[in-house]
Design an enzyme around this catalytic site. Structure first.
Site, PDB file in Angstrom:
ATOM      1  CB  SER A 165      12.219 -16.904   3.163  1.00  0.00           C
ATOM      2  OG  SER A 165      11.214 -16.283   3.995  1.00  0.00           O
ATOM      3  CB  THR A 217      -4.756   4.294  -6.888  1.00  0.00           C
ATOM      4  OG1 THR A 217      -4.915   3.026  -6.383  1.00  0.00           O
ATOM      5  CG2 THR A 217      -6.004   4.975  -7.536  1.00  0.00           C
ATOM      6  N   PRO A 225       0.826  -1.431  -0.118  1.00  0.00           N
ATOM      7  CG  PRO A 225      -0.774  -1.604   1.728  1.00  0.00           C
ATOM      8  CD  PRO A 225       0.604  -1.913   1.281  1.00  0.00           C
ATOM      9  N   GLY A 226       0.272   2.276  -0.721  1.00  0.00           N
ATOM     10  CA  GLY A 226       1.079   3.614  -0.554  1.00  0.00           C
ATOM     11  C   GLY A 226       2.153   3.779  -1.724  1.00  0.00           C
ATOM     12  CB  VAL A 227       4.130   1.819  -3.488  1.00  0.00           C
ATOM     13  CG1 VAL A 227       4.817   0.989  -2.269  1.00  0.00           C
ATOM     14  CG2 VAL A 227       3.354   0.599  -4.492  1.00  0.00           C
ATOM     15  N   GLY A 228       1.949   3.970  -5.164  1.00  0.00           N
ATOM     16  CA  GLY A 228       1.312   4.679  -6.107  1.00  0.00           C
ATOM     17  C   GLY A 228       0.792   3.791  -7.401  1.00  0.00           C
ATOM     18  CE  LYS A 285      11.490 -12.528   2.006  1.00  0.00           C
ATOM     19  NZ  LYS A 285      12.126 -13.896   1.839  1.00  0.00           N
TER      20      LYS A 285
END
Length: 799
Positions: free
Chosen positions: A689, A373, A368-371, A732
């Site tokens: 992992s 949309t 979320p929040g990385v652009g 990570k």
């Protein structure tokens, strides 16, 4: 037709009954004393019986049959109580049957059969009434008379003369006979009344039946009244509308219903409707013109035609496929994301050569929040198309996508058609947000409905349930967003071109904040650029101590907090320029929310720092191991999935099998149980992992040597000690950088993933690439584990 009517020289009442009487079985009928009842006689033996009776004393026994389906009733088929009756009239019908009129005389009980041939004959005894005069019987009698009088007024099949007759009956038994013989009751109820000898008991049974029948008649009258009222209302409205129509014609105003239909026809004629849609519109318009406005179907058809008229049939916007301008717009709207921008420009280049931007469906996947949309909005701006956004998170009903059929009240098209209507274009950029959060339940699977929408080979004939017409979605450019593809059906992922967006580094967050977030928050809080200054050091402070996220939404909220504090001072009249320093930011925002806890948490043996990938970006995991007296049993907690539990078992097995090489006490595991915990316990975790981190935590516990506090690790472990590659390396590594770590241990086969990292991240962190668990221990324990781990690598190579 022969009619025989007997004179009344003989009395209707017979004082003494013959000892033996012929038995006439009755089907679905009960004759009561003192009642006149017509009967139809059809069976041959019954006709012979009547002929013999009419030629004699005219007295016979009328006994009801238990089962009306029996053709030739026998003694076992008859009730035990019947009525002695006298025949008053007989009519012989041309078809050979008889019609007789009988009058009941008294109740009789069947005592003994005499003969079966040529008809039934039996001995009977009279059944007198058991009557005692009392006030209770008088009250029951008056109540029954009142109830019967009310029923006579409501029942259309009862003559009004019955009210006088019932009012003049002062005999309780006579009233019961009158009520039972005139009301339409079940045969079983009539027989029960006939068989009851106690007068009070008969009156109570009759009163119960009268109360029930009265309730039914009153309810029927109420329903009839309501129906009549509705009919009168409908007729009144019809007459008024006809009068209104005549008045409007005199005034030259015309019919409003016809005017409504004409307006719809003009709107539909102005559209470029496909042939099938045109036929449907003409058909529904013809139905609308034939229906009155008060009809229930009128509103349904009117709404359907409104939807057809408001859809943008044949309306498109011209595309601007200038690649240089597209890159310029993407750079203006988004900081960095060079690879994503290149992928979008490549998509537009292919569209330019094909002259068709539709085709492959783009899917932006990232935290979320990385652009995600805003990238869709930028693509619409680049192409010069209309933009529509559709959020499908939490949608569980297939009808939300395909629409409801018109048979349902309040039906409407699905969200796809509604979005096209709102965009007012057949070729908008339609952003389907949170596509991985669609669910499924008993109402259907909306993800399966999306298969047709997002398939370029099928969506040219998309059929919405409400419209029930093929609708062309092939010109629409679909862009989907998701936090992860794990929950999206594989068939749906196969139809999309997935573009990964990773989290931002601190430098990228700083650039985004300076270029976009700070100016936007200053404007949204009513400030001007000259009234507040938020410097680079303050923005770094916010990113490090007050947020820990892959995107920038939390950072923007903290900047908004600072702007609100400044807005308070400006609103109070302060004219000084507010310069937000680190000290002032801490004062306004309070204590730091995040701190570097790696050194504190890894200070004790048995703790290793792992790295995980989540739908909201990368994160740091602390693998904790503790021992207590036991026999080598392993306990794992922290809501670990099956894969992660198997990794823990594999890590323990490897350490136990290499106790000598690790210079561990040989019998340590036979005297201790190991508990492995991965905080936070409320968050489910899974995946392989964390294997090397688990092995390192167990080795640290057994050797009583703490793991280096600046190192984090990720990689899958095998039973032979090999370290296998994993996914999500970029997220990570960025999580390790946000946590303030200095080194990251990665599988050697993930070396190519380092090219995806920003230059500042590669410079800030050290990377240790490993092939085996021995190399992991070299990096995790430093010089303390070098000598032993050299032997481990040799042993592993032999294995």
């Amino acid at each position: 037709m022969n009619e025989i009517e007997f004179n009344e020289t003989r009395p209707a009442q017979v004082d003494e009954l013959p000892p033996e009487l012929p038995v006439l079985p009755l089907k679905d009928a009960v004759v009561f004393p003192d009642s006149m009842t017509p009967l139809a006689i059809g069976q041959e033996r019954s006709i012979r019986l009547v002929d013999d009776v009419v030629g004699g004393e005219r007295v016979l026994a009328l006994v009801t049959v238990r089962d009306a389906e029996v053709e030739a009733p026998g003694w076992d088929d008859l009730y035990g109580i019947g009525t002695a009756a006298v025949v008053h009239k007989m009519i012989r019908v041309p078809d050979g049957t008889l019609r007789i009129l009988v009058q009941g005389l008294r109740r009789i009980r069947l005592e003994e059969p005499v003969t079966d041939e040529p008809y039934l004959v039996a001995r009977f005894s009279p059944v007198p009434d058991e009557e005692e005069e009392s006030r209770e019987i008088e009250a029951l009698l008056r109540n029954a008379q009142a109830l019967f009088g009310r029923i006579i007024g409501l029942a259309p099949y009862l003559p009004e003369e019955l009210q006088i007759a019932s009012a003049n009956v002062d005999d309780a038994s006579g009233l019961c006979n009158l009520v039972a013989s005139t009301l339409r009751l079940k045969t079983e109820e009539k027989q029960l009344i006939l068989e009851l000898a106690d007068t009070e008991e008969r009156l109570r049974e009759v009163s119960k039946i009268l109360n029930r029948e009265l309730e039914v008649f009153e309810l029927g009258t109420k329903i009839q009244s309501q129906v009549q009222s509705e009919l009168e209302k409908g007729q009144r409205e019809f007459f008024l509308r006809q009068q209104l129509k005549a008045i409007q014609e005199e005034l030259g105003e015309g019919d409003p219903e016809q005017a409504d239909a004409n307006e719809l026809r003009e709107q539909l004629d102005a559209l470029e409707l496909p042939e099938e849609a045109q036929k449907a519109a003409d058909r529904e318009l013809a139905r609308l013109e034939r229906l009155p406005a008060a009809a229930a179907e009128y509103g349904v058809i009117r709404t359907y035609l409104d939807w057809l008229a408001t859809l943008p049939w044949g309306v498109t916007t011209p595309d601007d496929l200038d690649l240089d301008r597209a890159r310029q717009i993407l750079d203006e709207d988004h900081y960095d994301l060079d690879k994503v921008k290149e992928r979008i420009v490549e998509h537009l280049a292919v569209s330019k050569l094909k002259q068709d931007p539709a085709g492959q469906i783009l899917c932006f996947v990232g935290p979320p929040g990385v652009g995600k949309t805003s990238l869709g909005q930028s693509i619409a701006r680049t192409l010069g198309r209309k933009f529509a956004r559709l959020s499908v998170g939490g949608v569980r009903d297939e009808a939300e996508i395909r629409g409801h059929r018109r048979t349902y009240i309040g039906a409407m098209p699905g969200s796809i058609i509604r979005a096209i209507r709102d965009a007012e274009s057949m070729n908008p950029v339609l952003l389907i947000d949170e596509i991985e959060k669609m669910g499924a339940d008993v109402r259907g699977d909306p993800a399966s409905a999306m298969l047709e929408v997002l398939d370029p080979a099928q969506n040219c004939n998309f059929r919405d349930h409400y419209l029930d017409l093929p609708f062309d979605l092939s010109k629409t450019l679909f862009i989907c967003t998701a936090n992860t593809v794990d929950t999206i059906p594989p068939a749906l992922v196969d139809r999309m071109d997935v573009i990964q967006l990773s989290g931002y580094t601190e430098e990228e967050k700083l650039g985004i904040a300076q270029r976009y977030l700070v100016p936007r928050q200053i404007t949204e809080h009513g400030l001007r650029r000259g009234q507040i200054t938020i410097g680079e050091r303050v923005l770094r402070l916010l990113a490090r101590e007050y947020t820990r996220e892959a995107g920038v939404r939390g950072l923007e909220r903290r900047i908004g907090d600072l702007c609100r504090k400044a807005a308070v001072q400006v609103a109070r009249g302060s004219e000084k320029r507010i310069r937000v320093t680190e000290r002032l930011a801490r004062e306004w925002l309070g204590p730091r929310r995040f701190s570097a806890e790696t050194r504190r948490r890894t200070a004790d043996p048995g703790v290793a720092t792992g790295l995980a990938y989540t739908p909201v970006g990368g994160d740091v995991l602390y693998i904790e191991a503790q021992a207590y007296p036991g026999r080598g049993k392993l306990t794992v907690t922290g809501q670990l999935g099956e894969v992660m539990q198997e990794s823990a078992q594999a890590a323990l097995s490897w350490v136990r099998s290499h106790t000598e090489e690790l210079e561990l006490e040989e019998r340590w595991f036979s005297r201790h149980d190991v508990h492995l915990h991965v905080p936070a316990g409320a968050v489910p975790k899974d995946g392989p992992s964390a294997g090397i981190a688990m092995a390192t935590a167990i080795a640290s516990l057994v050797r009583e040597a703490p793991v280096a506090d600046d190192v984090a690790m990720t990689g899958e472990i095998t039973l032979t000690g090999q370290v296998l590659p994993i996914g999500g390396v970029r997220d990570k590594v960025l999580a390790a950088q946000r946590a303030g770590l200095g080194r990251v241990i990665l599988p050697r086969e993930n070396e190519h993933d380092l090219d995806e990292l920003p230059p500042e991240t590669r410079e800030a962190l050290g990377f240790v690439l490993v092939d085996s668990i021995g190399e992991v221990f070299d990096a995790a324990f430093g010089s303390n584990g070098a000598r032993a781990n050299g032997r481990v690598r040799a042993t592993t190579a032999k294995g």
